[in-house]
Design a protein around this motif. Sequence first.
Motif, short mmCIF file in Angstrom:
data_model
loop_
_atom_site.label_atom_id
_atom_site.label_comp_id
_atom_site.label_asym_id
_atom_site.label_seq_id
_atom_site.Cartn_x
_atom_site.Cartn_y
_atom_site.Cartn_z
N LYS A 697 0.83 -1.20 0.00
CA LYS A 697 0.00 0.00 0.00
C LYS A 697 0.87 1.25 0.00
O LYS A 697 0.57 2.23 -0.68
CB LYS A 697 -0.92 -0.01 1.23
CG LYS A 697 -1.97 1.08 1.21
CD LYS A 697 -2.95 0.92 2.35
CE LYS A 697 -4.05 1.97 2.28
NZ LYS A 697 -5.04 1.80 3.37
N LYS A 701 0.98 4.07 -3.00
CA LYS A 701 0.75 5.49 -2.75
C LYS A 701 1.88 6.33 -3.32
O LYS A 701 1.66 7.39 -3.92
CB LYS A 701 0.61 5.73 -1.24
CG LYS A 701 0.27 7.16 -0.87
CD LYS A 701 0.07 7.31 0.64
CE LYS A 701 -0.27 8.75 0.99
NZ LYS A 701 -0.44 8.90 2.46
N LYS A 705 1.61 9.13 -6.35
CA LYS A 705 2.07 10.49 -6.12
C LYS A 705 3.12 10.89 -7.14
O LYS A 705 3.15 12.02 -7.64
CB LYS A 705 2.64 10.62 -4.70
CG LYS A 705 3.02 12.05 -4.32
CD LYS A 705 3.47 12.12 -2.87
CE LYS A 705 3.83 13.57 -2.50
NZ LYS A 705 4.30 13.66 -1.09
#
Length: 1360
Positions: A697, A701, A705
């Motif tokens: 996870k 992320k 980004k």
Amino acid sequence: MANLSAVFTVKERTNWLKTWLAVDIAKSGLEQFVENEAKTIHTNIFKNVWSNNSPQATCSVCQTANLLKCPTQGVCNTHGAHSTCTSMHDNAAKQPRPCPSNVCNRVQDEIVKQHKFKKPSWKNTIAQQWTTNPWQIAKAYFPPDGYAGQCSVQETDFNGIISFMMNCKHFDNKFSFPIAAGKDDPPCLLTKAREIGRTVRHSSKCKVTDPNLQDIFTTLTDLLSDPTCLTHDVTSQEAVKKLAELQKDTLKITTEEMIHLLKAAQDTLKKVQNIADQSLDEMQMFLEQCKKDLNTHTGNCKQVLDDHTAKCKKAIDEHVSITVESTYEQTCKDFRGHLIEFYTTEINTVSVSPLWEGLDKPIFDIFVQPKLSLYNIEKDGSRTKTNKAIHQYKDFFYSDKKLKRVFVQGDPGIGKSTFLTKLVLDWCNAVSVHNSDNKATFSDADTLKDFQFLFHISLRDAKKGKRDVIEMIKAHIIDNIYRGDKQTKAFELLHQILERETCLVTLDGLNEWADHNQHVVPRIPSSHTNCVSIITTRPWKMADERIKVSAIDRLFEIEGITDSEQLIKQIIISLQTDNERTLTEFMTYVNERNLMHFLTSPWLQELIVNVWMRKTDVKGSLCEINCVLLDLLFKKANATEGSFKNGCPNECLSSTRYIKKQLKIFNALANAAFQFTFTSNKSLTFSEHELRKYLSKKYLKFCLKAGVLTARFISVKVAKGPQYSFTHETVQEFLAAFHIANSQQDLLANFKPEQKNNVLEISPTIIYLCGLHCATANKLLNRLVDGDFLSDISNGLSLYIEHYRENLSAFQRDKYTKETVLKSRPNLMNCDASCLAISVLFQHMVIAGFNEAKISGQKEIFLKCRDFTFNEFLLDSDSKALKELLILNKSNVRSLILESNVLDESELLSVLQQSKHSLERLKTTVTPEMYEALHNLKIKELHLIGQIEESSLSNVLPFLSNLIYVSIEDSILLERTLLPGTIQEFRLLKCTCTAVFLRRLLKYLSSLKHDVQLYFKAVTVTDSNTQIFQSEELLCDMTNINLNIEQGTTAQYDILRFTSIRTLVLRTAGDVSLASNILCTLNKLTQLDLFGTYSGRCTLQLPETLQCISLQTVECSAEWLCSLLIALSSLDHSVECELWDVVLQPCESSCGDDFPIHSSHLRSELMSHDMTRIELLVEKGSVELFQILRNTNILGLELKTAECATLASHIVYTLNNLKNLVLWGTYSARFTLRLPETLQCISLQEVECTAEWLCSLLISLSSLDHSVECELWDVVLQQCEFSCGDDSKTQISDLRLEMLSFDMSNMTIFVKNGSVELFETLRDTDIGTLNLFTADCASLASKILYSLKKLKKAYFVGDI
């Protein structure tokens, strides 16, 4: 309340009084609009004056007389050259002189320019007030007398207001109608309104009839409701409402208002001569009555006094409020000025180098208009891309509902921030011109004037924890503009502005905004009702389910820019001072390095340009560019910096700075890319669940980004949530290759391609692998390139060498590979074209891989390649690389096509010598030494260019036992060239030969026991009159020769006279013309193919043996086609006419809707002929073509496409002798062809259709009153009907019930390639006979045979 009807005893006079009041109401409705426009005219005039003068210069000393020369017509009253003016220039202070500030003269000039007749009313206007009072300028457009003392719109009468609008050019575009310019022009609404005012004020009878009164109300209402401006004016619409009430006698009029109205009417009427005394008397009496009514209410005087006191207090309060409001407006004006200065100095540039973000240039020098798409938000929350092109700002802010929040999504580097920045600067220029050279993004930049303020915020820079937009504006804008106490005052002012004014808030980078409270969108308070926000973000952020559907008023996506070349050109110019490097040089670099697929976004374009410009820093390999790209994306995610100093896994990573510390993430990404490229999970999009198998996870992320991965919300129906993908397909391909190259295992040991084109589909990965680890790339190639793939390449090159090269340019780039070859469904792309494309694209891939390996510094480069084509389509660099590959593989060459001189003679002979065992295909220029080198080759196809030595070649060719194709180009042939008995195709291109040579050639080819293709193009024949061998030639059986001729000559066709060739193809209309004299002598000709353009009547004399005439690519007149059909009908046996690609020329004159043919006589002639032996085939038809066939009695019709079937549907039922109908193509909905009663057989060849279509076809067949056959040779039923919603199932069920109600016992059905769905369609029907042509069909049919209750016969063919 008073009543107008109580004033006069005569109705027409009451109407007159209503007219008076209507004009007064209309004037009040125009006042606000006219006053606003007067201010605009005032502003525009001074803007023009100040643009050529010192800014804000004013003057208040010049009188109007000072600005006018004496005498001025219509103003001065001088009589003679030396007389004195006693009106305008009547004293020394009023004499003509220039304005000391050089302002008033310019204002005077601007007033004249705006006057429609160039004659302003100078007596009305006071020049000293021009600077401060817009109405003084407006009065220059009034009638010449009577308005000098009227200083405001309220004091001006109706006639003055109307004259202002008629005489000032400014109003020309303020109305939907043209304003009448003079007496001779048709009257407009303004002219009619002015006449109403004059009539009511100068009427001697004080009467208006009912019809005239209605016309007056209509005119005034239409004027006040004009759609251009007045319909949007609140005051005008209030007046329209009052007029409607007055017209219906429901308008409430107070006694005081009635007294005022009557006094004004009396004062005017007293000035009119011959006034009817009765009218005045009646008004006087009513006035006296009104006064009595007022006196009876004296008890209300105290209340009136109290009201007056209250009004005075209110007036004082209003005065204070106006003072405060004036201060507020001035403060807002100052704040807006500072805001504009801040934007135009602080955010007016854009970075032009991803490698060094600090390298920025003015945005106006770089900006290119974006390409935007609009998404519809469906009721279920799904987002559907529309085809609406976005070319205006109003598309962002206006719709059928009030827009509060607009989202603009786009992938990384696509130009979201640049678009918002340019919008901000466009606003600055719209509300206060500061850069006249600025070209706005969209043509309607004035739309931005609707926003009094714009606040631009970069959410990336917003502090954590701040959610309120007002706090962000303070931190990002106010604190950067003001210091100390001014910051506090500006912040207080900001609260008022956001609550009172219409504001635009631009929030850039929602995906980069971090908030501790987990809010998803910055907050704008509900009290800021006039605030509109535009928010940019990446698509994955829009997949956040916390963003409510109701919060998205409009969603756009930036998909790139409208002109990539323009952007590249501007970046190149911005990065150099001497302009030595050009766009052409850059595009050559891109093509040589195979970088075209990188140029998909402005950011990537900037990156590639910078890599090219700084070639000393970056080698420019594809692998290195991908690493630079990923490094920059990692940097955007605030990755920890770190370099590879020792132990760099790959050379391409050596210059990166943000990958080493995140190498685990990089490797995890590479593994995911490999899994989604080479395993059963292969996909370009994937769910979060699938992605989380390879990324944690935290890693996911980070990648979102950084922009390496993106996510898109597709639909609420997708249970797995948003769909993820790599930011660019090329990134996934590179990372997959990186994972393969750095794995310790043989990851591809069990990899099996799904189809033979797979090697091309993953060509980018193979090319990257060449740069990362060439040996692994070669191993992968050997595994993917199987026998079928090599066979396709060989077939493609055979087509190419057989003169298909004119189609080659379409197959040069990867875009064609992706969109046409690799992703085409079976049968959608011509097999020959596919093979040709595969052969070219495979070579293109190998060259790219070889170049990548060299640039990347690979030590041992050996890519296996067997086929080599050197032609004009190759770049010089590619040609050099291909030559190196040829030298490396010269002992195993299968195809060598040399259309350019890249090999010297020794190199060519070396290849021929070392590839004796493998060379199958050769195209080259002839050299004397070559004949010896050709001995003992296993060559199959040979194309020789240049003058050959017939004897030398004859000593070689007969011994090439595998040779099946020979082409000789640009040579002189005299006697004979001996050919091997294996020859299947012989071509002469641009050759000169003797008649003796041609006759010997024909004689030899006719002696072969197999069919031979003979092709002549631009062949010149000499000595055509010689009779040698002619009798032998006529005795030869040439039915095995299929002859193609293009650009033939008379002598060439004379040689063919009375020969027995079986097939003749004529490639041009010129060839047809030359052959027309000998066609009837070809006594064995069965097939004739035509190309070209034809008009007039068809004069071909067809041989009696002809069985088929085929129009390949033909443009002809209807007359020519009709006469061809007539000629065919004269044959006494069955004949086929194939219309493959026939375009009918437009008719010179139309002969009716049913049959647009030039000659009605020809139509009658066609109808009178017996066409029952003609069978037609049509692939590309037209309405006009099928109309030619209407009511004819042709025997059979074959329609090769569904489009043809649709076009033919209007005439098929008229074909009164049609026995056979053959269909091809894809069909849906119901079968709509009306079948002729004579039909005996309908044959579905390769057909894809719905169950609904097939059922309705069977129903149509069952309606025929005789036996009929239905052949289902290769029918595929579409699945959707059986798996869609309940409605579709119901529809099919109803249709099946309808079908079962028909008697189908006279029907025989043939099935060759069936399916479960097809036989289920036949379940429970009462067909009479069923023929099953395969064992598979029999097996599938076994489940429904028992249900066929009237089946009498069943035939099975095959092994059952």
